[in-house]
Design a protein around this motif. Structure first.
Motif, PDB file in Angstrom:
ATOM      1  N   PHE A  26      29.446 137.690  -8.537  1.00 20.04           N
ATOM      2  CA  PHE A  26      30.142 138.953  -8.313  1.00 20.04           C
ATOM      3  C   PHE A  26      31.555 138.815  -7.757  1.00 20.04           C
ATOM      4  O   PHE A  26      32.304 139.791  -7.786  1.00 20.04           O
ATOM      5  CB  PHE A  26      29.318 139.842  -7.369  1.00 20.04           C
ATOM      6  CG  PHE A  26      27.981 140.222  -7.940  1.00 20.04           C
ATOM      7  CD1 PHE A  26      27.886 141.174  -8.933  1.00 20.04           C
ATOM      8  CD2 PHE A  26      26.825 139.598  -7.505  1.00 20.04           C
ATOM      9  CE1 PHE A  26      26.663 141.523  -9.478  1.00 20.04           C
ATOM     10  CE2 PHE A  26      25.587 139.935  -8.039  1.00 20.04           C
ATOM     11  CZ  PHE A  26      25.504 140.900  -9.033  1.00 20.04           C
ATOM     12  N   THR A  27      31.900 137.661  -7.217  1.00 20.43           N
ATOM     13  CA  THR A  27      33.223 137.495  -6.629  1.00 20.43           C
ATOM     14  C   THR A  27      33.727 136.080  -6.871  1.00 20.43           C
ATOM     15  O   THR A  27      32.950 135.136  -6.961  1.00 20.43           O
ATOM     16  CB  THR A  27      33.217 137.810  -5.118  1.00 20.43           C
ATOM     17  OG1 THR A  27      34.527 137.655  -4.608  1.00 20.43           O
ATOM     18  CG2 THR A  27      32.271 136.902  -4.353  1.00 20.43           C
ATOM     19  N   SER A  28      35.032 135.964  -6.942  1.00 23.55           N
ATOM     20  CA  SER A  28      35.631 134.636  -7.112  1.00 23.55           C
ATOM     21  C   SER A  28      35.909 133.979  -5.761  1.00 23.55           C
ATOM     22  O   SER A  28      36.348 132.837  -5.701  1.00 23.55           O
ATOM     23  CB  SER A  28      36.927 134.738  -7.911  1.00 23.55           C
ATOM     24  OG  SER A  28      37.855 135.557  -7.216  1.00 23.55           O
ATOM     25  N   GLU A  29      35.660 134.691  -4.671  1.00 24.52           N
ATOM     26  CA  GLU A  29      35.897 134.139  -3.339  1.00 24.52           C
ATOM     27  C   GLU A  29      34.848 133.102  -2.951  1.00 24.52           C
ATOM     28  O   GLU A  29      35.097 132.277  -2.084  1.00 24.52           O
ATOM     29  CB  GLU A  29      35.944 135.260  -2.309  1.00 24.52           C
ATOM     30  CG  GLU A  29      37.151 136.151  -2.482  1.00 24.52           C
ATOM     31  CD  GLU A  29      37.246 137.226  -1.433  1.00 24.52           C
ATOM     32  OE1 GLU A  29      36.571 137.097  -0.390  1.00 24.52           O
ATOM     33  OE2 GLU A  29      37.984 138.185  -1.656  1.00 24.52           O
ATOM     34  N   VAL A  30      33.695 133.170  -3.543  1.00 20.70           N
ATOM     35  CA  VAL A  30      32.650 132.171  -3.319  1.00 20.70           C
ATOM     36  C   VAL A  30      32.699 131.228  -4.514  1.00 20.70           C
ATOM     37  O   VAL A  30      32.422 131.630  -5.635  1.00 20.70           O
ATOM     38  CB  VAL A  30      31.253 132.812  -3.187  1.00 20.70           C
ATOM     39  CG1 VAL A  30      30.193 131.751  -2.960  1.00 20.70           C
ATOM     40  CG2 VAL A  30      31.237 133.839  -2.067  1.00 20.70           C
ATOM     41  N   ASP A  31      33.072 129.983  -4.249  1.00 20.79           N
ATOM     42  CA  ASP A  31      33.263 129.020  -5.333  1.00 20.79           C
ATOM     43  C   ASP A  31      32.599 127.694  -4.959  1.00 20.79           C
ATOM     44  O   ASP A  31      33.259 126.781  -4.475  1.00 20.79           O
ATOM     45  CB  ASP A  31      34.754 128.834  -5.605  1.00 20.79           C
ATOM     46  CG  ASP A  31      34.999 127.947  -6.806  1.00 20.79           C
ATOM     47  OD1 ASP A  31      34.118 127.865  -7.675  1.00 20.79           O
ATOM     48  OD2 ASP A  31      36.076 127.325  -6.864  1.00 20.79           O
ATOM     49  N   TRP A  32      31.291 127.624  -5.152  1.00 20.95           N
ATOM     50  CA  TRP A  32      30.552 126.417  -4.833  1.00 20.95           C
ATOM     51  C   TRP A  32      30.373 125.587  -6.092  1.00 20.95           C
ATOM     52  O   TRP A  32      30.119 126.112  -7.173  1.00 20.95           O
ATOM     53  CB  TRP A  32      29.175 126.770  -4.279  1.00 20.95           C
ATOM     54  CG  TRP A  32      29.165 127.193  -2.844  1.00 20.95           C
ATOM     55  CD1 TRP A  32      30.154 127.840  -2.173  1.00 20.95           C
ATOM     56  CD2 TRP A  32      28.097 127.017  -1.921  1.00 20.95           C
ATOM     57  NE1 TRP A  32      29.759 128.092  -0.886  1.00 20.95           N
ATOM     58  CE2 TRP A  32      28.513 127.599  -0.700  1.00 20.95           C
ATOM     59  CE3 TRP A  32      26.844 126.456  -2.004  1.00 20.95           C
ATOM     60  CZ2 TRP A  32      27.704 127.599   0.424  1.00 20.95           C
ATOM     61  CZ3 TRP A  32      26.039 126.465  -0.884  1.00 20.95           C
ATOM     62  CH2 TRP A  32      26.465 127.025   0.318  1.00 20.95           C
ATOM     63  N   SER A  33      30.447 124.280  -5.917  1.00 24.99           N
ATOM     64  CA  SER A  33      30.158 123.368  -7.023  1.00 24.99           C
ATOM     65  C   SER A  33      28.701 122.919  -6.907  1.00 24.99           C
ATOM     66  O   SER A  33      28.018 123.208  -5.912  1.00 24.99           O
ATOM     67  CB  SER A  33      31.087 122.159  -6.959  1.00 24.99           C
ATOM     68  OG  SER A  33      30.797 121.374  -5.814  1.00 24.99           O
ATOM     69  N   LEU A  34      28.240 122.184  -7.906  1.00 30.53           N
ATOM     70  CA  LEU A  34      26.886 121.635  -7.854  1.00 30.53           C
ATOM     71  C   LEU A  34      26.726 120.738  -6.633  1.00 30.53           C
ATOM     72  O   LEU A  34      25.694 120.757  -5.964  1.00 30.53           O
ATOM     73  CB  LEU A  34      26.576 120.862  -9.140  1.00 30.53           C
ATOM     74  CG  LEU A  34      25.211 120.195  -9.210  1.00 30.53           C
ATOM     75  CD1 LEU A  34      24.103 121.243  -9.133  1.00 30.53           C
ATOM     76  CD2 LEU A  34      25.076 119.368 -10.473  1.00 30.53           C
ATOM     77  N   PHE A  35      27.768 119.969  -6.321  1.00 31.57           N
ATOM     78  CA  PHE A  35      27.738 119.092  -5.155  1.00 31.57           C
ATOM     79  C   PHE A  35      27.535 119.899  -3.868  1.00 31.57           C
ATOM     80  O   PHE A  35      26.796 119.477  -2.978  1.00 31.57           O
ATOM     81  CB  PHE A  35      29.028 118.269  -5.074  1.00 31.57           C
ATOM     82  CG  PHE A  35      29.076 117.359  -3.894  1.00 31.57           C
ATOM     83  CD1 PHE A  35      28.313 116.212  -3.844  1.00 31.57           C
ATOM     84  CD2 PHE A  35      29.886 117.656  -2.810  1.00 31.57           C
ATOM     85  CE1 PHE A  35      28.347 115.363  -2.744  1.00 31.57           C
ATOM     86  CE2 PHE A  35      29.941 116.830  -1.704  1.00 31.57           C
ATOM     87  CZ  PHE A  35      29.169 115.675  -1.676  1.00 31.57           C
ATOM     88  N   ASP A  36      28.181 121.059  -3.762  1.00 27.37           N
ATOM     89  CA  ASP A  36      28.027 121.911  -2.580  1.00 27.37           C
ATOM     90  C   ASP A  36      26.574 122.356  -2.413  1.00 27.37           C
ATOM     91  O   ASP A  36      26.034 122.343  -1.305  1.00 27.37           O
ATOM     92  CB  ASP A  36      28.936 123.135  -2.674  1.00 27.37           C
ATOM     93  CG  ASP A  36      30.406 122.787  -2.630  1.00 27.37           C
ATOM     94  OD1 ASP A  36      30.774 121.829  -1.928  1.00 27.37           O
ATOM     95  OD2 ASP A  36      31.191 123.477  -3.311  1.00 27.37           O
ATOM     96  N   PHE A  37      25.958 122.762  -3.524  1.00 29.49           N
ATOM     97  CA  PHE A  37      24.563 123.201  -3.462  1.00 29.49           C
ATOM     98  C   PHE A  37      23.636 122.048  -3.085  1.00 29.49           C
ATOM     99  O   PHE A  37      22.718 122.219  -2.283  1.00 29.49           O
ATOM    100  CB  PHE A  37      24.124 123.818  -4.795  1.00 29.49           C
ATOM    101  CG  PHE A  37      24.605 125.228  -4.988  1.00 29.49           C
ATOM    102  CD1 PHE A  37      23.941 126.281  -4.398  1.00 29.49           C
ATOM    103  CD2 PHE A  37      25.723 125.491  -5.759  1.00 29.49           C
ATOM    104  CE1 PHE A  37      24.373 127.588  -4.570  1.00 29.49           C
ATOM    105  CE2 PHE A  37      26.164 126.790  -5.938  1.00 29.49           C
ATOM    106  CZ  PHE A  37      25.492 127.841  -5.340  1.00 29.49           C
ATOM    107  N   ILE A  38      23.873 120.878  -3.648  1.00 31.38           N
ATOM    108  CA  ILE A  38      23.039 119.710  -3.328  1.00 31.38           C
ATOM    109  C   ILE A  38      23.191 119.330  -1.864  1.00 31.38           C
ATOM    110  O   ILE A  38      22.201 119.113  -1.153  1.00 31.38           O
ATOM    111  CB  ILE A  38      23.381 118.525  -4.255  1.00 31.38           C
ATOM    112  CG1 ILE A  38      22.944 118.837  -5.690  1.00 31.38           C
ATOM    113  CG2 ILE A  38      22.740 117.238  -3.762  1.00 31.38           C
ATOM    114  CD1 ILE A  38      23.434 117.847  -6.713  1.00 31.38           C
ATOM    115  N   LEU A  39      24.431 119.265  -1.393  1.00 29.10           N
ATOM    116  CA  LEU A  39      24.686 118.875  -0.004  1.00 29.10           C
ATOM    117  C   LEU A  39      24.075 119.875   0.976  1.00 29.10           C
ATOM    118  O   LEU A  39      23.426 119.486   1.953  1.00 29.10           O
ATOM    119  CB  LEU A  39      26.190 118.736   0.230  1.00 29.10           C
ATOM    120  CG  LEU A  39      26.606 118.100   1.537  1.00 29.10           C
ATOM    121  CD1 LEU A  39      26.091 116.663   1.615  1.00 29.10           C
ATOM    122  CD2 LEU A  39      28.111 118.115   1.658  1.00 29.10           C
ATOM    123  N   MET A  40      24.268 121.165   0.711  1.00 34.59           N
ATOM    124  CA  MET A  40      23.707 122.167   1.610  1.00 34.59           C
ATOM    125  C   MET A  40      22.183 122.164   1.535  1.00 34.59           C
ATOM    126  O   MET A  40      21.514 122.384   2.545  1.00 34.59           O
ATOM    127  CB  MET A  40      24.264 123.549   1.269  1.00 34.59           C
ATOM    128  CG  MET A  40      24.056 124.546   2.365  1.00 34.59           C
ATOM    129  SD  MET A  40      24.806 123.969   3.898  1.00 34.59           S
ATOM    130  CE  MET A  40      24.485 125.350   4.944  1.00 34.59           C
TER     131      MET A  40
END
Length: 94
Positions: A26-40
């Motif tokens: 819904f927004t371009s302000e949240v921009d996570w990569s696959l690496f961000d999801f894995i790390l978190m």
């Protein structure tokens, strides 16, 4: 550790990770990569498992609360450093 506890921890981690995933739609302000999801995911799962271990092994409430506080403080410090690099360490890519 019981399998039920592990399933609950992984379910909570998945639910938390759904928040940025849905926000990215819904927004371009949240921009996570696959690496961000894995790390978190690793950070949240590790924290959940440590909390479960402390709850099972430490029996006295003052000690349990102190150790849980240290675990949560460590989690929040790592999270803040990864998010905004508040300490300017190479850990956050600064």
């Amino acid at each position: 550790m019981k399998m039920k506890s592990l399933i609950i921890i992984l379910g909570v981690v998945g639910a938390i990770l759904l928040i940025p995933f849905i926000a990215m739609q819904f927004t371009s302000e949240v921009d996570w990569s696959l690496f961000d999801f894995i790390l978190m995911g690793i950070l949240l799962t590790g924290t959940g498992l440590l909390i479960e271990l402390v709850i099972r092994k430490i029996k006295t409430n003052p000690q349990r609360l102190m150790v849980l506080g240290v675990i949560l403080l460590g989690f929040f410090l790592i999270w803040v450093e990864l998010a905004v690099g508040i300490f300017g360490s190479p850990f956050a890519g600064s």
